[in-house]
Motif scaffolding. Structure first.
Motif, PDB file in Angstrom:
ATOM      1  N   LEU A  80       0.849  -1.205   0.000  1.00 43.88           N
ATOM      2  CA  LEU A  80       0.000   0.000   0.000  1.00 43.88           C
ATOM      3  C   LEU A  80       0.878   1.246   0.000  1.00 43.88           C
ATOM      4  O   LEU A  80       1.931   1.228   0.632  1.00 43.88           O
ATOM      5  CB  LEU A  80      -0.914  -0.021   1.220  1.00 43.88           C
ATOM      6  CG  LEU A  80      -1.776  -1.284   1.397  1.00 43.88           C
ATOM      7  CD1 LEU A  80      -2.597  -1.155   2.667  1.00 43.88           C
ATOM      8  CD2 LEU A  80      -2.651  -1.520   0.189  1.00 43.88           C
ATOM      9  N   ARG A  81       0.359   2.260  -0.627  1.00 45.69           N
ATOM     10  CA  ARG A  81      -0.842   2.365  -1.402  1.00 45.69           C
ATOM     11  C   ARG A  81      -0.662   1.993  -2.875  1.00 45.69           C
ATOM     12  O   ARG A  81      -1.548   1.397  -3.484  1.00 45.69           O
ATOM     13  CB  ARG A  81      -1.145   3.862  -1.398  1.00 45.69           C
ATOM     14  CG  ARG A  81      -2.308   4.488  -1.170  1.00 45.69           C
ATOM     15  CD  ARG A  81      -2.285   6.007  -1.243  1.00 45.69           C
ATOM     16  NE  ARG A  81      -1.106   6.722  -1.630  1.00 45.69           N
ATOM     17  CZ  ARG A  81      -1.137   7.941  -2.193  1.00 45.69           C
ATOM     18  NH1 ARG A  81      -2.286   8.523  -2.427  1.00 45.69           N
ATOM     19  NH2 ARG A  81      -0.031   8.585  -2.504  1.00 45.69           N
ATOM     20  N   ALA A  82       0.452   2.393  -3.464  1.00 47.00           N
ATOM     21  CA  ALA A  82       0.575   2.345  -4.917  1.00 47.00           C
ATOM     22  C   ALA A  82       0.471   0.923  -5.479  1.00 47.00           C
ATOM     23  O   ALA A  82       0.034   0.736  -6.615  1.00 47.00           O
ATOM     24  CB  ALA A  82       1.886   2.994  -5.352  1.00 47.00           C
ATOM     25  N   TYR A 105       4.872   3.190   4.060  1.00 43.99           N
ATOM     26  CA  TYR A 105       5.119   4.445   3.351  1.00 43.99           C
ATOM     27  C   TYR A 105       6.546   4.859   3.620  1.00 43.99           C
ATOM     28  O   TYR A 105       7.160   4.462   4.620  1.00 43.99           O
ATOM     29  CB  TYR A 105       4.119   5.548   3.728  1.00 43.99           C
ATOM     30  CG  TYR A 105       4.320   6.145   5.098  1.00 43.99           C
ATOM     31  CD1 TYR A 105       5.190   7.217   5.295  1.00 43.99           C
ATOM     32  CD2 TYR A 105       3.649   5.632   6.203  1.00 43.99           C
ATOM     33  CE1 TYR A 105       5.373   7.763   6.548  1.00 43.99           C
ATOM     34  CE2 TYR A 105       3.824   6.162   7.470  1.00 43.99           C
ATOM     35  CZ  TYR A 105       4.685   7.227   7.642  1.00 43.99           C
ATOM     36  OH  TYR A 105       4.884   7.746   8.877  1.00 43.99           O
ATOM     37  N   ARG A 106       7.069   5.655   2.710  1.00 44.50           N
ATOM     38  CA  ARG A 106       8.461   6.067   2.791  1.00 44.50           C
ATOM     39  C   ARG A 106       8.509   7.423   3.472  1.00 44.50           C
ATOM     40  O   ARG A 106       7.905   8.379   2.975  1.00 44.50           O
ATOM     41  CB  ARG A 106       9.014   6.141   1.369  1.00 44.50           C
ATOM     42  CG  ARG A 106      10.495   6.133   1.282  1.00 44.50           C
ATOM     43  CD  ARG A 106      10.894   5.946  -0.147  1.00 44.50           C
ATOM     44  NE  ARG A 106      10.631   7.125  -0.952  1.00 44.50           N
ATOM     45  CZ  ARG A 106      11.375   7.494  -1.979  1.00 44.50           C
ATOM     46  NH1 ARG A 106      12.424   6.758  -2.321  1.00 44.50           N
ATOM     47  NH2 ARG A 106      11.090   8.555  -2.685  1.00 44.50           N
ATOM     48  N   ASP A 133       4.419  -3.706  -6.402  1.00 44.14           N
ATOM     49  CA  ASP A 133       4.585  -2.273  -6.103  1.00 44.14           C
ATOM     50  C   ASP A 133       5.127  -1.636  -7.372  1.00 44.14           C
ATOM     51  O   ASP A 133       6.107  -2.144  -7.929  1.00 44.14           O
ATOM     52  CB  ASP A 133       5.584  -2.091  -4.948  1.00 44.14           C
ATOM     53  CG  ASP A 133       5.591  -0.664  -4.406  1.00 44.14           C
ATOM     54  OD1 ASP A 133       5.302   0.280  -5.167  1.00 44.14           O
ATOM     55  OD2 ASP A 133       5.903  -0.498  -3.214  1.00 44.14           O
ATOM     56  N   MET A 135       6.891   1.022  -7.900  1.00 46.17           N
ATOM     57  CA  MET A 135       8.192   1.694  -7.851  1.00 46.17           C
ATOM     58  C   MET A 135       9.162   0.988  -6.900  1.00 46.17           C
ATOM     59  O   MET A 135       8.839   0.741  -5.735  1.00 46.17           O
ATOM     60  CB  MET A 135       8.027   3.143  -7.391  1.00 46.17           C
ATOM     61  CG  MET A 135       7.001   3.943  -8.181  1.00 46.17           C
ATOM     62  SD  MET A 135       7.236   3.882  -9.961  1.00 46.17           S
ATOM     63  CE  MET A 135       8.443   5.159 -10.191  1.00 46.17           C
ATOM     64  N   LEU A 136      10.355   0.692  -7.404  1.00 45.82           N
ATOM     65  CA  LEU A 136      11.427   0.150  -6.573  1.00 45.82           C
ATOM     66  C   LEU A 136      12.546   1.190  -6.625  1.00 45.82           C
ATOM     67  O   LEU A 136      13.324   1.227  -7.577  1.00 45.82           O
ATOM     68  CB  LEU A 136      11.883  -1.196  -7.144  1.00 45.82           C
ATOM     69  CG  LEU A 136      12.930  -1.985  -6.368  1.00 45.82           C
ATOM     70  CD1 LEU A 136      12.407  -2.405  -4.998  1.00 45.82           C
ATOM     71  CD2 LEU A 136      13.359  -3.217  -7.154  1.00 45.82           C
ATOM     72  N   ALA A 137      12.589   2.053  -5.635  1.00 46.04           N
ATOM     73  CA  ALA A 137      13.520   3.195  -5.679  1.00 46.04           C
ATOM     74  C   ALA A 137      14.769   2.874  -4.855  1.00 46.04           C
ATOM     75  O   ALA A 137      15.714   2.274  -5.373  1.00 46.04           O
ATOM     76  CB  ALA A 137      12.807   4.452  -5.197  1.00 46.04           C
ATOM     77  N   THR A 138      14.790   3.242  -3.563  1.00 43.75           N
ATOM     78  CA  THR A 138      15.924   2.825  -2.724  1.00 43.75           C
ATOM     79  C   THR A 138      15.857   1.326  -2.432  1.00 43.75           C
ATOM     80  O   THR A 138      16.856   0.728  -2.029  1.00 43.75           O
ATOM     81  CB  THR A 138      15.922   3.560  -1.368  1.00 43.75           C
ATOM     82  OG1 THR A 138      14.756   3.157  -0.623  1.00 43.75           O
ATOM     83  CG2 THR A 138      15.933   5.058  -1.531  1.00 43.75           C
ATOM     84  N   GLY A 139      14.650   0.759  -2.579  1.00 43.35           N
ATOM     85  CA  GLY A 139      14.443  -0.659  -2.253  1.00 43.35           C
ATOM     86  C   GLY A 139      14.026  -0.870  -0.809  1.00 43.35           C
ATOM     87  O   GLY A 139      13.697  -1.990  -0.421  1.00 43.35           O
ATOM     88  N   GLY A 140      14.021   0.214  -0.027  1.00 42.71           N
ATOM     89  CA  GLY A 140      13.722   0.069   1.397  1.00 42.71           C
ATOM     90  C   GLY A 140      12.334  -0.486   1.680  1.00 42.71           C
ATOM     91  O   GLY A 140      12.173  -1.391   2.512  1.00 42.71           O
ATOM     92  N   SER A 141      11.317   0.030   0.970  1.00 33.85           N
ATOM     93  CA  SER A 141       9.935  -0.415   1.237  1.00 33.85           C
ATOM     94  C   SER A 141       9.768  -1.888   0.863  1.00 33.85           C
ATOM     95  O   SER A 141       9.221  -2.680   1.645  1.00 33.85           O
ATOM     96  CB  SER A 141       8.934   0.425   0.440  1.00 33.85           C
ATOM     97  OG  SER A 141       9.089   1.782   0.733  1.00 33.85           O
ATOM     98  N   GLY A 204       1.860   6.602  -6.374  1.00 29.79           N
ATOM     99  CA  GLY A 204       0.626   6.623  -5.578  1.00 29.79           C
ATOM    100  C   GLY A 204      -0.194   7.870  -5.870  1.00 29.79           C
ATOM    101  O   GLY A 204      -1.412   7.790  -6.080  1.00 29.79           O
TER     102      GLY A 204
HETATM  103  C1  PRP Z   1       6.325   4.520  -3.055  1.00 28.64           C
HETATM  104  C2  PRP Z   1       6.295   3.258  -3.875  1.00 28.64           C
HETATM  105  C3  PRP Z   1       7.092   2.300  -3.059  1.00 28.64           C
HETATM  106  C4  PRP Z   1       8.142   3.184  -2.448  1.00 28.64           C
HETATM  107  C5  PRP Z   1       9.430   3.023  -3.219  1.00 28.64           C
HETATM  108  O1  PRP Z   1       5.424   4.452  -2.023  1.00 28.64           O
HETATM  109  O2  PRP Z   1       4.990   2.830  -4.157  1.00 28.64           O
HETATM  110  O3  PRP Z   1       6.339   1.641  -2.060  1.00 28.64           O
HETATM  111  O4  PRP Z   1       7.668   4.544  -2.583  1.00 28.64           O
HETATM  112  O5  PRP Z   1      10.451   3.714  -2.598  1.00 28.64           O
HETATM  113  P1  PRP Z   1      11.673   2.965  -1.900  1.00 28.64           P
HETATM  114  O6  PRP Z   1      12.089   1.864  -2.812  1.00 28.64           O
HETATM  115  O7  PRP Z   1      12.706   4.044  -1.775  1.00 28.64           O
HETATM  116  O8  PRP Z   1      11.210   2.477  -0.558  1.00 28.64           O
HETATM  117  P2  PRP Z   1       5.172   5.711  -1.068  1.00 28.64           P
HETATM  118  O9  PRP Z   1       6.054   5.644   0.142  1.00 28.64           O
HETATM  119  O10 PRP Z   1       5.220   6.969  -1.848  1.00 28.64           O
HETATM  120  O11 PRP Z   1       3.714   5.440  -0.512  1.00 28.64           O
HETATM  121  P3  PRP Z   1       2.326   5.324  -1.279  1.00 28.64           P
HETATM  122  O12 PRP Z   1       2.350   4.034  -2.030  1.00 28.64           O
HETATM  123  O13 PRP Z   1       1.349   5.322  -0.157  1.00 28.64           O
HETATM  124  O14 PRP Z   1       2.166   6.519  -2.186  1.00 28.64           O
END
Ligand code: PRP
Ligand code: URA
Length: 211
Positions: A80-82, A105-106, A133, A135-141, A204
């Motif tokens: 969640l959410r995206a 959430y990040r 999900d 987006m895989l950005a830093t990968g932390g989530s 998201g």
């Molecule tokens: C976004 C996305 C991932 C995360 C990726 O979620 O959907 O979950 O960021 O970033 P990371 O790889 O650096 O962790 P976001 O935290 O914006 O929350 P949302 O889905 O509620 O919009």
């Protein structure tokens, strides 16, 4: 990029739809629709190695042996959410899948994931989980979600994302080497705010129109 491991699902239909999603003027309605369509197409590739077994059936014409999916049942887990934006596409392809939810959430200041929700099917250990999900950005989530799922008993997990930064794939490869990663694109890098470049912005916000 040779030190990162991910399957890029680069089918022309997926790449065409992703390009429209990336455009900053694409409205939420189209963004959501395209994400669902890409999720369906990616599911085709993510499930390519699922085992089959033969069963006896009877068509209107003759008895025969025919193939059905064998092996473990499937669970889909949107982050969640995206991640919700990918859910319907996967479930359209695998209607019998159970759905779990992980809320992450990040934190915009630290870029660290914050967990706020988790509800999973009871038999998570017996299922193949497809974690989704965009987006895989830093990968932390995603890494935190995978750790949580393993703590809850999950043994067989696949990660499916739309756009990834090399940094995020590296984190998943290192922290969860047992988890295959499927993406539609590997972009250049992260910017100073942790956004994927060129990416598509905040997934998201674009799905739910909360810009
Ligand atoms: C976004 C996305 C991932 C995360 C990726 O979620 O959907 O979950 O960021 O970033 P990371 O790889 O650096 O962790 P976001 O935290 O914006 O929350 P949302 O889905 O509620 O919009
Ligand atoms: N989350 C998003 O939605 N987009 C990015 O580019 C990075 C994290």
């Amino acid at each position: 990029m040779s030190d990162i491991k991910a399957t890029v699902v680069d089918h022309p239909l997926i790449q065409h739809k992703l390009t429209i999603m990336r455009k900053k003027d694409t409205p939420s309605k189209d963004f959501r629709q395209l994400l669902e369509e890409i999720a369906m197409l990616m599911t085709y590739e993510v499930t390519r190695d699922f085992p089959l077994e033969e069963i006896d059936i009877e068509t209107p014409v003759a008895k025969c042996k025919a193939k059905v999916l064998a092996g473990k049942k499937v669970g889909v887990v949107p982050i969640l959410r995206a991640g919700l934006g990918l859910l319907s596409g996967v479930v359209n392809m695998i209607p019998s899948a159970r759905v779990g939810h992980v809320g992450m959430y990040r934190d915009p200041a630290t870029l660290k994931p914050v967990e706020y929700y988790c509800k999973l099917p009871g038999d998570v250990a017996e299922r193949t989980l497809i974690v989704v999900d965009p987006m895989l950005a830093t990968g932390g989530s995603a890494a935190a979600a995978l750790t949580l799922l393993k703590e809850k008993g999950a043994k067989n997990i696949i990660l499916m994302c739309l756009v990834a930064a090399p940094e995020g794939i590296k984190v998943i490869n290192e922290e969860h080497p047992d988890v295959p990663v499927y993406v539609a694109a590997i972009d250049e890098c992260l910017n100073e705010k942790g956004y994927i470049v060129p990416g598509l912005g905040d997934a998201g916000d674009r799905i739910f129109g909360t810009l």
